[in-house]
Design a protein around this motif. Sequence first.
Motif, PDB file in Angstrom:
ATOM      1  N   GLY A  39     -13.253  12.270  -5.948  1.00  0.00           N
ATOM      2  CA  GLY A  39     -11.923  12.230  -5.344  1.00  0.00           C
ATOM      3  C   GLY A  39     -10.873  11.736  -6.323  1.00  0.00           C
ATOM      4  O   GLY A  39     -11.184  11.096  -7.319  1.00  0.00           O
ATOM      5  N   LYS A  40      -9.635  12.039  -6.008  1.00  0.00           N
ATOM      6  CA  LYS A  40      -8.513  11.683  -6.891  1.00  0.00           C
ATOM      7  C   LYS A  40      -7.534  10.779  -6.152  1.00  0.00           C
ATOM      8  O   LYS A  40      -7.583  10.632  -4.942  1.00  0.00           O
ATOM      9  N   GLY A  41      -6.624  10.208  -6.935  1.00  0.00           N
ATOM     10  CA  GLY A  41      -5.527   9.447  -6.363  1.00  0.00           C
ATOM     11  C   GLY A  41      -5.974   8.196  -5.637  1.00  0.00           C
ATOM     12  O   GLY A  41      -6.956   7.551  -6.002  1.00  0.00           O
ATOM     13  N   TYR A 100      -9.466   4.819  -5.200  1.00  0.00           N
ATOM     14  CA  TYR A 100      -9.414   3.360  -5.075  1.00  0.00           C
ATOM     15  C   TYR A 100     -10.006   2.902  -3.745  1.00  0.00           C
ATOM     16  O   TYR A 100     -10.703   1.886  -3.677  1.00  0.00           O
ATOM     17  N   VAL A 101      -9.723   3.650  -2.697  1.00  0.00           N
ATOM     18  CA  VAL A 101     -10.280   3.330  -1.383  1.00  0.00           C
ATOM     19  C   VAL A 101     -11.803   3.410  -1.447  1.00  0.00           C
ATOM     20  O   VAL A 101     -12.505   2.507  -0.982  1.00  0.00           O
ATOM     21  N   TYR A 102     -12.316   4.497  -2.030  1.00  0.00           N
ATOM     22  CA  TYR A 102     -13.766   4.675  -2.145  1.00  0.00           C
ATOM     23  C   TYR A 102     -14.402   3.503  -2.899  1.00  0.00           C
ATOM     24  O   TYR A 102     -15.380   2.910  -2.437  1.00  0.00           O
ATOM     25  N   SER A 137     -17.333  -3.545  -2.032  1.00  0.00           N
ATOM     26  CA  SER A 137     -17.491  -4.543  -0.964  1.00  0.00           C
ATOM     27  C   SER A 137     -18.807  -4.325  -0.225  1.00  0.00           C
ATOM     28  O   SER A 137     -19.482  -5.291   0.148  1.00  0.00           O
ATOM     29  N   HIS A 138     -19.193  -3.063  -0.038  1.00  0.00           N
ATOM     30  CA  HIS A 138     -20.470  -2.741   0.609  1.00  0.00           C
ATOM     31  C   HIS A 138     -21.644  -3.301  -0.207  1.00  0.00           C
ATOM     32  O   HIS A 138     -22.552  -3.930   0.348  1.00  0.00           O
ATOM     33  N   ILE A 139     -21.622  -3.092  -1.502  1.00  0.00           N
ATOM     34  CA  ILE A 139     -22.718  -3.552  -2.364  1.00  0.00           C
ATOM     35  C   ILE A 139     -22.796  -5.081  -2.368  1.00  0.00           C
ATOM     36  O   ILE A 139     -23.879  -5.661  -2.183  1.00  0.00           O
ATOM     37  N   ILE A 140     -21.661  -5.732  -2.557  1.00  0.00           N
ATOM     38  CA  ILE A 140     -21.656  -7.205  -2.600  1.00  0.00           C
ATOM     39  C   ILE A 140     -22.150  -7.785  -1.278  1.00  0.00           C
ATOM     40  O   ILE A 140     -22.997  -8.685  -1.248  1.00  0.00           O
ATOM     41  N   LEU A 141     -21.633  -7.254  -0.177  1.00  0.00           N
ATOM     42  CA  LEU A 141     -22.039  -7.789   1.125  1.00  0.00           C
ATOM     43  C   LEU A 141     -23.474  -7.409   1.490  1.00  0.00           C
ATOM     44  O   LEU A 141     -24.136  -8.141   2.218  1.00  0.00           O
TER      45      LEU A 141
END
Length: 177
Positions: free
Chosen positions: A105-107, A111-113, A119-123
């Motif tokens: 994805g672009k734009g 950043y959202v991804y 955050s998913h990995i850390i949590l």
Amino acid sequence: MSDVVVREKRFNKLITIVSIVVPVVVALLFGVKLPNVERLGFLPPIYATINGVTALLLCAAVMAIMRGNRRIHQTLINICIALSLLFLVMYIGYHMTSDSTTYGGKGVMRYVYYFILISHIILSIAIIPLVLKTYSFAYLNKFDKHRKWASFTFPLWLYVAVTGVIVYLMISPYYPI
């Protein structure tokens, strides 16, 4: 020392060991590629579904305990833990047989991804001791502590399960065929 204190100390040692060993082993295995093994490319939609089912069952477990049904709550939480273990085995299997897929994805969506992914990995690492500690309090019949920890653990575990689905949906168009 009482039996409960001794058991709690044992649980704490085990929780510490598991909470360290699991992420380290996953990180090490993530870099291992099995030669001459068929790519397990069919696994990502399965383990994303497992994350979705886990999220639904976590919500059902909370509803069960709010209705006073401890047995159903316990059963659902046990299923969620089993599903999380199944997810982990599939996730490792996929990454040991397949190259990592890059998000295309672009734009702003890029950043959202990456925000969701990181955050998913850390949590997902942090949730291991939280789930185990919360579970141990229930097992030891320390329900006041269990409730206190669960009020913190549940939303984080739910976030990890839901963002696992979101990460899959965002990256799935970029998986190799």
